[in-house]
Write a protein that holds these residues in place. Structure first.
Motif, mmCIF file in Angstrom:
data_model
loop_
_atom_site.group_PDB
_atom_site.id
_atom_site.type_symbol
_atom_site.label_atom_id
_atom_site.label_comp_id
_atom_site.label_asym_id
_atom_site.label_seq_id
_atom_site.Cartn_x
_atom_site.Cartn_y
_atom_site.Cartn_z
ATOM 1 N N VAL A 1 -24.725 0.837 4.175
ATOM 2 C CA VAL A 1 -23.299 1.435 3.585
ATOM 3 C C VAL A 1 -23.706 0.352 2.436
ATOM 4 O O VAL A 1 -23.372 0.762 1.461
ATOM 5 N N CYS A 2 -24.779 -0.053 1.786
ATOM 6 C CA CYS A 2 -25.126 -0.265 0.632
ATOM 7 C C CYS A 2 -26.689 -0.848 0.574
ATOM 8 O O CYS A 2 -27.383 -1.189 1.804
ATOM 9 N N SER A 3 -26.984 -0.238 -0.601
ATOM 10 C CA SER A 3 -28.420 -0.419 -1.147
ATOM 11 C C SER A 3 -28.819 -2.265 -0.993
ATOM 12 O O SER A 3 -28.213 -2.756 -1.576
ATOM 13 N N PHE A 4 -30.402 -2.196 -0.004
ATOM 14 C CA PHE A 4 -30.243 -3.294 -0.658
ATOM 15 C C PHE A 4 -32.440 -3.642 -0.210
ATOM 16 O O PHE A 4 -33.140 -2.590 -0.263
ATOM 17 N N ARG A 5 -32.745 -4.564 -2.120
ATOM 18 C CA ARG A 5 -33.959 -3.951 -2.457
ATOM 19 C C ARG A 5 -34.811 -4.594 -1.470
ATOM 20 O O ARG A 5 -36.282 -4.423 -2.056
ATOM 21 N N GLY A 6 -34.260 -5.466 -0.904
ATOM 22 C CA GLY A 6 -36.062 -5.880 0.582
ATOM 23 C C GLY A 6 -36.968 -7.092 -0.346
ATOM 24 O O GLY A 6 -37.738 -7.002 0.008
ATOM 25 N N SER A 7 -36.395 -7.973 -1.461
ATOM 26 C CA SER A 7 -37.140 -8.389 -2.011
ATOM 27 C C SER A 7 -37.556 -9.923 -1.244
ATOM 28 O O SER A 7 -38.412 -10.808 -2.082
ATOM 29 N N ASN B 1 -41.130 -1.753 9.194
ATOM 30 C CA ASN B 1 -40.363 -2.943 9.934
ATOM 31 C C ASN B 1 -39.747 -3.716 8.657
ATOM 32 O O ASN B 1 -41.054 -3.638 8.198
ATOM 33 N N GLY B 2 -38.603 -4.607 9.068
ATOM 34 C CA GLY B 2 -38.139 -5.880 8.474
ATOM 35 C C GLY B 2 -37.661 -6.530 8.877
ATOM 36 O O GLY B 2 -36.753 -6.049 10.224
ATOM 37 N N ILE B 3 -36.984 -7.271 7.933
ATOM 38 C CA ILE B 3 -35.097 -7.847 7.965
ATOM 39 C C ILE B 3 -34.629 -7.559 6.870
ATOM 40 O O ILE B 3 -34.948 -6.824 5.938
ATOM 41 N N PHE B 4 -33.254 -7.617 6.948
ATOM 42 C CA PHE B 4 -32.441 -7.502 5.925
ATOM 43 C C PHE B 4 -30.992 -8.117 5.902
ATOM 44 O O PHE B 4 -31.041 -8.357 6.970
ATOM 45 N N PRO B 5 -29.871 -8.433 5.581
ATOM 46 C CA PRO B 5 -28.295 -8.834 5.581
ATOM 47 C C PRO B 5 -28.269 -8.320 6.627
ATOM 48 O O PRO B 5 -28.138 -7.030 6.772
ATOM 49 N N ALA B 6 -27.531 -8.342 7.181
ATOM 50 C CA ALA B 6 -26.430 -7.191 8.301
ATOM 51 C C ALA B 6 -25.145 -6.444 7.923
ATOM 52 O O ALA B 6 -24.536 -5.694 7.886
ATOM 53 N N GLY B 7 -24.565 -7.543 6.604
ATOM 54 C CA GLY B 7 -23.136 -6.862 6.219
ATOM 55 C C GLY B 7 -24.011 -5.772 5.165
ATOM 56 O O GLY B 7 -23.604 -5.309 4.735
ATOM 57 N N TYR B 8 -25.193 -5.335 5.032
ATOM 58 C CA TYR B 8 -25.618 -4.212 4.695
ATOM 59 C C TYR B 8 -25.706 -2.860 5.535
ATOM 60 O O TYR B 8 -25.812 -1.886 5.001
ATOM 61 N N ILE B 9 -25.553 -3.306 6.939
ATOM 62 C CA ILE B 9 -25.581 -1.586 7.572
ATOM 63 C C ILE B 9 -23.507 -1.478 8.237
ATOM 64 O O ILE B 9 -23.588 -3.019 8.463
ATOM 65 N N HIS B 10 -24.074 -0.851 9.022
ATOM 66 C CA HIS B 10 -22.392 -0.733 9.869
ATOM 67 C C HIS B 10 -23.079 -0.166 11.465
ATOM 68 O O HIS B 10 -23.275 0.440 11.446
ATOM 69 N N LEU B 11 -22.872 -0.412 12.383
ATOM 70 C CA LEU B 11 -23.386 -0.812 13.509
ATOM 71 C C LEU B 11 -22.772 0.373 14.879
ATOM 72 O O LEU B 11 -21.199 0.550 13.741
ATOM 73 N N LYS B 12 -23.637 1.008 14.975
ATOM 74 C CA LYS B 12 -22.525 2.586 15.745
ATOM 75 C C LYS B 12 -23.549 2.261 16.914
ATOM 76 O O LYS B 12 -24.600 2.235 17.233
ATOM 77 N N LYS B 13 -21.697 2.563 18.055
ATOM 78 C CA LYS B 13 -22.943 3.452 19.435
ATOM 79 C C LYS B 13 -23.805 4.477 19.686
ATOM 80 O O LYS B 13 -23.272 5.576 19.018
ATOM 81 N N ALA B 14 -24.776 4.258 20.060
ATOM 82 C CA ALA B 14 -25.888 6.078 20.480
ATOM 83 C C ALA B 14 -26.578 5.872 22.229
ATOM 84 O O ALA B 14 -25.951 5.387 22.573
#
Length: 1605
Positions: free
Chosen positions: A59-65, A97-110
């Motif tokens: 939901v928001c871009s993250f540069r992975g710095s 593979n990598g890590i990122f802040p939880a607030g940058y994504i939206h969880l959906k069931k699948a």
């Protein structure tokens, strides 16, 4: 940049736009809008330890710095691997593979399917939401392309639809909708998705209940019937869907009339020349607003019940404007203001063909403007709409502005109940229902109407002693039998209240008015009998009083004496005289009179003393059309309904019922049925058979789709059995099952009787036919009742016996064939057939009848429907249980006959596409093959009695498969069906190929069946729908995941079968070289690698047989050329034959093989260059250069004369298009040189007819001469004229000889008289690897266009190669530039070095002749670069000024077959300062001599400016330095002593300088003779400077002082 595109985004997306600015590109903005939603499904390789538990859109871009950070882009999807410390996740995108802040994504069931390397993750949400998301993502890319390609209209339409989809998706996600609302939203979504996919050229999406269908879950037959959620076609029982046109009048902007107006809208069929609908009427006040204030924004109508046939008519919306006011609009004197007349004003039309597509695609109202035209002559008013349509502009006047009637239109579909439910807003606006004239195509039960449509056609009236013609107004009343005027029984149009009195519009001064006005008379049924119409005629005076004087009347009863109504035709009514004082209180006074000619014939003795006298010269014409469910114009039907009046005629009346049309019967269906049963009750024995036949006739009549809704009334047998079964059940309960055996025996006896009746030959008995038809029609309706008392197997046995009792022959009569098959169809569609145990019993008899009809090619339409139903049921059952036995039965009974049927259908469809029902047979075959397992194929192959039978079967199925790929069975956008078909074909081929190998190899080899197999495989691999490279990445992945690359699968099959051929491979050389080569041109590496060894095999086998592989070589070259020209092949194909070289290395014929492959590889490079130039928007120069390159290759390296000649003509056409006539002539000359003056016959070739070689050479010669003439190169045409003259003279063809000699003479005249420009020449170097092969790192000399100088030529070349970089120096490029991944252009002017110096040095040759030889037939070009060797002499630079002279020698002289030729070699020399001085002075002397000679011989007349400038330039330069500098540099003692080797050259320079002084003196003498008196001062100046020049030369070096002139 963002500001420029901001207006492209919808209002609700502005916040997205703001965020998207960080993406720094318009592309990102588009992607952001479409990708800001959760994706649908995806397949991403994960490592083996990954466990996907959630689908997470970014939901928001993250540069992975951060360390181990995973870069995220808005709209991407992440697979969550684990959650870390509550505030961050670790996850993966694709293989990262990598890590990122939880607030940058939206969880959906699948949910995850196919876990593992290629697992697929699908979100747990409504599938249609998923589809909207993925579709918007796909559209976003294409939307941007629309903007770039300037498709503005579609760009904005698509943006609007995308916004609507976003909004509809949001509504579904809200979860606040009712079930009906959800269904409605989904309907709107699918309509928009299908609209967008269609307009963007994307694939059709098969749907069921608004959701995408999984092709694996339904039969191919069911899939075939789907067209984006709609049925593509229906069976004969499906009810046609009516259309309704919504019309809304928004405003009348042209209303400057200043009077009240009535506007009428109707639908008009131009082809039939008649109105097909009622009128919709709108009453406006003088200000242009609704006369009734309550109707503001409610001026709308719905034109109902338009059939598909109606929509194909040449329909127009016609709008007529009638004003109410003065007689003449602009003449206040014509009548008092209080007297109002209805007067014609204007008319507007709108072609439905112009708007139908637009209003069909949009699901909302669309505005249109209708211009209102006025009639020039009121006598033409009745046909003004036709005049406007046919653009007879002299008969009407166009408005001064583009404004007029503004209406909005919307097309609705479905029955009225459905339309009301789906469009409540329209019906809440008080829409006026406007019906068709007559009954609609679909007649509904309970549709009660009693409308009489009357058209006031025209009248003829006497002048009555007046000096001018009358202004006639017609008043009409509907009167009852007692003379009472019926109230509100007249309607001028829907949308307004009915009236009691009709007044026609008035045509000014017209005694023969033509109104053609349609009036509707909704007369109550109980008032119809005895009623009549009275028409009163008045003259409307335009004098002061404005009186309306009655002068006559006419009338007509609505019903005849026999009880039938006024017939639907034109009626000529008598006009009776009367005056203003006449009263009609006693209507009996005129009702006894004849109203028309028919009445008069029936009443011959009319007394002459009656009060009303007929005016014999006056007549009124009207026409009527009755739409009634209670009144009839049919005498036979009326006699039936009133049979009791004549009981003795009942037998005749019942017999005549079959002659009554279906519409009349259906309108009175209830009354007819009541009457028939009443007759039956009266005397069953006497009338029973005829009543039964009448009922059967009505039953068959109701099979028509128009009467679909009436069928429910005919289920007598069904209800009889309901009664029987229910009675038995109740009796059994009451008696504890007593008499069960007796009941069963009775049922058995009943079915034995039915079977007996059905088994009889009915061809000689009409009664028996009707009986059998009634039984067969009703029979399937009793199955459900029987199942209540009997087991499924028992009922199935009953049905099997009954169906089996029907005659097997298909010649029992077409009608019975149809009835029999319809009964089988209803059996298949029944619940009984859905049980596996009953299906195994019924299927053999059903298949038996289908087989017979297919074998005889009878009733194919019905059979296709039955088979489709069977396959649909089999597929559904296969998902739950085994259907092996049923499929086995179908294979045995149907497979061969299906193939035979399809071959017959396809043979008739070579010139036109298959119809829907013919396509169903394709789907049936595919359904059957798809259901077959390896066991079924094995049984099929084992059951063939001989190899001949197997061969015939294989040839049939291979032929059908090839036709499936060649014919347009499925529409272009139906990729789902195309891919499924391909999958079935490749699977079937894999089952059949072992049988082909086993049965038809070695001694039993059969070329025909093997050739058919190879042809099928080649055609399969080349299918456009299988070329995955042309698909978008998402679509490519989807196809690959489902089917793999089917081209590779078939290529392996083909290769395997080729290897199995052994020695029989030689039979396919060279026939299969071309097709196999086509396969290698498919841009798929694996396919190419599979196929290359086959070519090695072919070369090897021909080498073994013939000692060479000339056939392979010739065929390969020919096919390679044609295939590449068709657009096949790509860049990687250049390297293809390197694999072949590796194979050849081990062969004994290695040397010839390598040579051949090398030549083919070089040819391939040139062909690909040629193809790339031809298919793109390349310039003519590129195309010509590429063609010349290929043409020369065919001539010099391969020696393929036919291909060489073909490219000669292609090149010639290019030159002609570019108006390079000289080059076109040289090109065609190549073919001319190949021919000889012989009588050898030549075959038809290209555009040449079959003719002798002599005649073809003669025709070519004439054409070449013509092109040289157009190119003004007459010197090249003259030798050809002489050649032709010699041939004509040797044949004594003096007429042709005279013609060619005159042409030769004309060419000499042209040389001397016509002005020709000398072109400039330019050297062009193409450096860098980005240039095409034929240009890469090569240099050319180009012949410029007329008036083209260096700067213009440079701009042209940079325009042709926009990516090229212009080099600013003339030095040779280094290796970095040559091998660079770019394009570099090096351009500079060069000077031609003539090969004809002897001509140029002849003094008496005119300059126009010399000019030609200076710039034509030139192969050498020179370029000089000055430089100083050693230190530059500051006092005199000529001492150290050297020249680097480069001479370029071309492969061919210019002009030639191209405007440019490649440089063959370069010659570089350094010219010393002395040699350069000699060269400069010599050239200047030659220029002066030529110019002076032209003036001396009067070749140049009048203006001597050219001579003055040239003399001034030389003399002035000499005075200010010039040759004096040469003298100073080279004539001093120091230079002479230090350069003894230059003594001879110094002497040569002295002579040239002396010669120049002499020539200048001669020039001044000529100048003096020709100079104008006003230019004498200039001449004197030249003389003075010349003297100074001579003295300066003598002063500086006295020992070389020149002698006087």
């Amino acid at each position: 940049m963002y500001g420029e595109h901001k207006e492209l985004l919808p209002d609700e997306s502005q916040k997205l736009f703001t965020l998207a600015k960080s993406f720094h590109s318009f592309h990102s903005v588009l992607c952001f809008i479409s990708n800001a939603f959760s994706p649908n499904s995806f397949s991403t390789p994960l490592t083996s330890f990954s466990f996907v538990f959630s689908l997470s859109p970014v939901v928001c871009s993250f540069r992975g710095s951060v360390s181990h950070g995973l870069t995220l882009e808005l709209g991407e999807t992440v697979h969550i691997l684990e959650k870390c410390e509550g505030k961050s996740f670790s996850g993966s995108i694709v293989k990262l593979n990598g890590i990122f802040p939880a607030g940058y994504i939206h969880l959906k069931k699948a949910v995850v399917t196919n876990r593992g390397q290629y697992e697929t993750v699908v979100p747990l949400e409504d599938p249609i939401i998923t589809e909207v998301t993925s579709t918007l993502q796909e559209w976003s890319v294409l939307w941007k392309q629309l903007y770039v390609k300037h498709k503005v209209d579609l760009f904005y339409k698509l943006r609007h639809v995308m916004n609507e989809l976003i909004d509809l998706r949001r509504q579904l996600l809200s979860g606040h909708l009712t079930q009906d609302q959800v269904r409605e939203v989904k309907r709107h979504i699918t309509v928009r998705l299908d609209w967008g996919n269609e307009h963007l050229g994307l694939d059709l999406v098969p749907r069921k209940e608004f959701e995408m269908v999984d092709a694996d879950q339904i039969s191919v037959s069911d899939l075939y019937k789907m067209d984006g959620g709609r049925q593509r076609h229906g069976d004969s029982c499906r009810m046609p869907v009516p259309h309704h046109l919504f019309v809304n009048l928004k405003s009348f902007t042209y209303n400057t009339i200043g009077e009240d107006t009535d506007i009428f809208f109707s639908l008009y069929d131009l082809r039939e020349g008649k109105q097909i609908s009622e009128k919709f009427m709108v009453k406006l006040n003088k200000n242009g607003g609704p006369k009734n204030p309550e109707k503001v924004d409610r001026l709308c109508a719905l034109f109902t019940d338009l059939s598909n046939k109606d929509m194909k008519r040449d329909l127009y919306i016609v709008s007529q404007v009638i004003r109410t006011g003065r007689m003449l609009l602009n003449d206040s004197k014509k009548g008092p203001p209080h007297v109002q007349y209805r007067r014609p004003y204007g008319c507007a039309v709108l072609a439905m063909s112009d708007v139908l597509q637009t209003i069909s695609e949009l699901k909302e109202e669309k505005d249109f403007v209708l211009k209102v035209y006025t009639c020039n002559n009121e006598n033409e008013w009745y046909q003004i709409h036709e005049n406007i349509i046919r653009k007879s502009s002299t008969k009407y006047t166009a408005p001064s502005t583009n404004y007029g009637l503004i209406i909005s239109l919307q097309l609705l579909r479905g029955d009225m109940e459905q339309v009301r439910k789906e469009n409540p807003i329209i019906f809440n606006r008080g829409v006026a229902i406007t019906r068709k004239l007559g009954f609609p195509d679909v007649i509904m039960p309970g549709d009660i109407r009693n409308d009489l449509y009357l058209t006031l056609e025209r009248g003829d009236f006497e002048r009555g002693g007046k000096s001018v013609q009358k202004n006639i107004e017609v008043t009409m009343y509907v009167l009852y039998a007692d003379g009472e005027i019926l109230k509100e029984c007249i309607s001028l149009g829907s949308g307004e209240h009915n009236i009691s009195e009709y007044r026609s519009f008035v045509l000014y001064h017209n005694n023969s008015p033509r109104w053609s006005e349609v009036i509707k008379l909704p007369i109550p049924i109980d008032r119809f009998r005895g009623s009549h119409l009275r028409f009163e005629f008045r003259h409307c005076s335009t004098k002061d009083k404005g009186e309306k004087k009655l002068f006559g009347f006419a009338f007509t009863p609505l019903m005849r004496e026999d009880g039938t109504t006024l017939s639907d035709e034109s009626h000529e009514l008598y006009v009776y005289k009367c005056d203003e004082n006449t009263t009609f209180s006693n209507h009996a006074l005129y009702l006894g009179l004849p109203c028309c000619k028919d009445d008069f014939n029936g009443c011959p003795n009319i007394p002459s003393s009656l009060i009303f006298q007929r005016s014999t010269k006056e007549t009124l014409w009207i026409s009527t059309q009755l739409s009634s469910t209670k009144l009839t114009q049919n005498v036979d039907l009326l006699a039936l309904l009133k049979w009791k009046a004549h009981p003795e005629r009942v037998m005749d009346i019942l017999g005549r019922l079959r002659h009554v049309c279906g519409e009349e019967i259906v309108k009175f269906l209830q009354d007819i049925l009541d009457t028939l049963f009443s007759i039956l009750d009266d005397n069953t024995d006497k009338y029973g058979p005829l009543v039964f036949q009448s009922l059967v006739f009505i039953i068959n009549l109701l099979r028509d789709s128009k009467f679909y809704h009436f069928r429910v009334r005919f289920s007598a047998l069904e209800y009889l059995f309901k009664f029987i079964i229910q009675s038995r059940i109740l009796y059994s309960r009451a008696t504890c099952g007593m008499e069960e055996d007796q009941f069963r025996a009775s049922i058995q006896e009943l079915f034995q009787s039915i079977r007996f009746v059905l088994s009889l030959d009915s061809r000689s008995s009409e009664t028996l036919i009707f009986t059998q038809a009634a039984l067969l029609n009703s029979f399937p309706a009793i199955f459900d009742e029987l199942l209540q008392m009997f087991t499924v197997q028992e009922v199935a046995e009953f049905v099997r016996g009954t169906l089996g009792s029907m005659p097997s022959t298909v010649h029992i009569g077409q009608s019975m064939d149809v009835v029999k098959l319809q009964s089988i169809a209803r059996t298949v569609d029944s619940r009984l057939f859905s049980f596996p145990e009953s299906r195994r019993i019924l299927l053999p008899v059903v298949l038996h009848h289908i087989h017979l009809h297919l074998r005889q090619q009878k009733e194919l339409l019905i059979c296709s429907g039955i088979l489709s139903s069977i396959f649909s049921i089999i597929k559904s059952s296969s998902l739950e249980s085994s259907v092996q036995e049923e499929v086995e039965m179908m294979v045995e009974s149907l497979l061969d006959v299906l193939l035979q049927t399809l071959l017959a259908i396809m043979s008739k469809s070579q010139t036109c596409p298959l119809s829907d029902w013919q396509g169903e047979y394709v789907s049936c075959l595919l359904s059957l093959l798809r259901q077959m397992s390896d066991i079924h194929f094995q049984h099929l192959l084992d059951n063939f009695q001989s190899k001949e039978e197997l061969k015939e079967f294989l040839l049939k199925i291979f032929c059908v498969f090839r036709n499936l790929m060649k014919l347009s069975i499925f529409p272009r956008d139906w990729n789902v069906m195309r891919l499924l078909t391909s999958n079935i074909i490749v699977s079937t081929t894999q089952y059949l190929s072992p049988a082909l190998h086993k049965s038809f190899t070695d001694a039993d080899f059969d070329f025909k069946v093997w050739n058919s197999y190879f042809s099928l495989a080649v055609l399969f691999i080349n299918q456009p729908s299988l070329q995955l490279e042309t698909l978008t990445p998402a679509k490519r992945k989807k196809v690959f995941d489902k089917y793999g690359d089917m081209r590779v699968m078939m290529a392996y099959e083909l290769f395997s079968m080729w290897q199995n051929l052994g020695e029989n491979k030689i039979h396919f050389i060279p026939g299969m070289i071309g097709p196999f080569l086509g396969v290698t041109l498919v841009p798929q590496i694996e396919v190419r690698n599979i196929m290359i060894p086959i070519f090695h095999d072919m070369m090897d086998w021909e080498q073994r047989k013939n000692g060479n592989f000339k056939q392979v070589e010739a065929e390969l070259i020919d096919k390679l050329d044609s295939l590449v020209s068709e657009g096949k092949g790509d860049e990687n194909y250049r390297e293809l034959f390197s694999f072949l070289l590796e194979k050849i290395e081990q062969e004994t014929w290695r040397e010839t093989g390598v040579s051949f492959v090398t030549s083919v590889t070089r040819l391939m490079e040139r062909l690909l260059d040629y193809r790339d130039c031809m298919k793109g928007d390349e310039t003519e120069n590129k195309k010509i250069g590429c063609t010349v390159n290929l043409l020369n290759f065919y001539k010099s390296e391969i020696n393929k004369e036919e291909m060489y000649i073909r490219y000669i003509h292609k090149l010639c056409e290019m030159h002609l298009q570019a108006e390079n006539y000289t080059e076109a002539a040289f090109t065609l000359l190549l073919y001319w040189e190949l021919l000889h003056w012989e009588e050898r016959p030549l075959r038809e070739f290209l555009h040449y007819p079959a003719q002798s070689e002599w005649h073809r050479k003669e025709g070519l010669c004439r054409k070449v001469i013509h092109y040289f003439n157009k190119g003004k190169c007459w010197e090249y045409g003259i030798p050809l004229c002489r050649e032709l003259a010699f041939q004509y003279e040797s044949l004594y063809d003096y007429q042709s000889l005279s013609w060619i000699r005159k042409m030769e003479a004309a060419y000499y005249d042209n040389i001397m008289e016509q002005q020709r420009l000398e072109p400039e020449f330019f050297r062009v170097g193409f450096y860098g690897r980005k240039f095409p092969f034929f240009l890469r790192n090569k240099e050319f000399v180009c012949r410029g266009h007329d008036y083209e100088r260096l700067e213009a030529f440079q701009q042209r070349m940079l325009g042709e190669f926009p990516q090229a970089i212009a080099m600013q120096h003339p030095n040779q490029p280094d290796e970095g530039i040559l091998q660079g991944d770019a394009q570099y252009l090096q351009i500079y002017a060069v000077t031609p070095v003539s090969e004809n110096m002897e001509v140029l040095q002849m003094d008496r040759v005119p300059d126009r002749i010399k000019s030609f030889y200076r710039v034509n037939n030139v192969r050498r070009f020179r370029y000089d670069r000055p430089f100083h060797k050693g230190p530059k002499d500051k006092d005199n630079e000529f001492k150290s000024l050297w020249i680097e002279r480069t001479t370029l020698i071309l492969t061919h002289p210019l002009p030639g077959i191209s405007r440019w030729f490649e440089v063959d070699k370069r010659e570089l020399v350094e010219v010393s300062p002395l040699e350069n001085a000699i060269y400069v002075v010599e050239n200047k002397n030659q220029e002066l001599r030529t110019l002076i000679s032209q003036y001396q011989h009067k070749q140049l007349h009048g203006n001597i400016n050219l001579l003055s400038m040239c003399l001034n330039g030389v003399i002035d330069a000499a005075v200010n330095g010039g040759i004096a500098r040469y003298q100073e540099a080279f004539f001093d003692k120091e230079y002479i002593s230090s350069h003894p080797e230059d003594t001879e050259k110094i002497t040569q320079l002295k002579d040239l300088m002396q010669e120049q002084v002499h020539v200048l003196g001669v020039g001044l003498v000529v100048h003096e003779k020709l100079v104008h008196p006003e230019m004498r001062p200039l001449h004197k100046k030249l003389i003075d400077q010349f003297q100074m020049m001579r003295s300066s030369l003598c002063h500086v070096r006295p020992h070389i002082c020149f002698s006087g002139i």
